[in-house]
Motif scaffolding. Structure first.
Motif, PDB file in Angstrom:
ATOM      1  N   ALA A   1      -4.302   7.111  -1.810  1.00 34.99           N
ATOM      2  CA  ALA A   1      -3.678   5.807  -1.728  1.00 34.99           C
ATOM      3  C   ALA A   1      -4.002   4.638  -2.723  1.00 34.99           C
ATOM      4  O   ALA A   1      -4.960   4.722  -3.457  1.00 34.99           O
TER       5      ALA A   1
ATOM      6  N   LYS B   1      -6.801  -5.509  -0.865  1.00 35.03           N
ATOM      7  CA  LYS B   1      -7.943  -4.375  -0.789  1.00 35.03           C
ATOM      8  C   LYS B   1      -9.083  -5.036  -0.139  1.00 35.03           C
ATOM      9  O   LYS B   1      -9.399  -6.276   0.076  1.00 35.03           O
TER      10      LYS B   1
ATOM     11  N   TYR C   1      -3.614   0.213  -3.532  1.00 34.14           N
ATOM     12  CA  TYR C   1      -3.162  -0.909  -2.717  1.00 34.14           C
ATOM     13  C   TYR C   1      -3.065  -2.120  -3.531  1.00 34.14           C
ATOM     14  O   TYR C   1      -3.358  -2.080  -4.754  1.00 34.14           O
TER      15      TYR C   1
ATOM     16  N   ALA D   1       0.734  -1.223  -0.142  1.00 35.84           N
ATOM     17  CA  ALA D   1       0.193  -0.084   0.101  1.00 35.84           C
ATOM     18  C   ALA D   1       0.946   1.258  -0.073  1.00 35.84           C
ATOM     19  O   ALA D   1       1.972   1.006   0.558  1.00 35.84           O
TER      20      ALA D   1
END
Length: 117
Positions: free
Chosen positions: A57, A64, A59, A49
């Motif tokens: 952001a 997730k 991931y 991440a």
């Protein structure tokens, strides 16, 4: 250069939670993004991440909905909240900081996360 100090790893049962912290010091004005990578035995290091200083952001697909990255720009600290942990999440987790052009500013020393019953 930026110095990164991680904390929060450990042993947890499957389905459990852990929170990792990474505190930055040094040339923090240079930091654009911070992130968490992990490396399991025999595997390549992968980005888990990342988060920009604007709060954007991203991931790894496999985390997730389970992991959340957050950044406190006042404390110069990034967090990784890990829920619903699985054995395949077992790895050494590393904190990273980089510049806006993607160049690395520093790496943490790594913290072990072990998910096992």
């Amino acid at each position: 250069q930026v110095q990164l100090v991680e904390s929060g790893g450990g042993l947890v049962q499957p389905g459990g939670s852990l929170r990792l912290s990474c505190a930055a010091s040094g040339s923090i004005f240079s930091i654009y993004a911070m992130g968490w990578y992990r490396q399991a035995p025999g595997k390549q290091r992968e980005l888990v991440a990342g988060i920009t200083n604007g709060g954007i952001a991203n991931y790894l697909d496999s985390v997730k909905g389970r992991f959340t990255i957050a950044r406190d720009n006042v404390k110069n600290t990034v967090y990784l909240q890990m829920n619903s942990l699985k054995p395949e999440d077992t790895a050494v987790y590393y904190c990273n900081a980089n510049r806006v052009d993607g160049r690395d500013l520093g790496w943490g020393q790594g913290t072990q996360v072990t998910v096992s019953s």
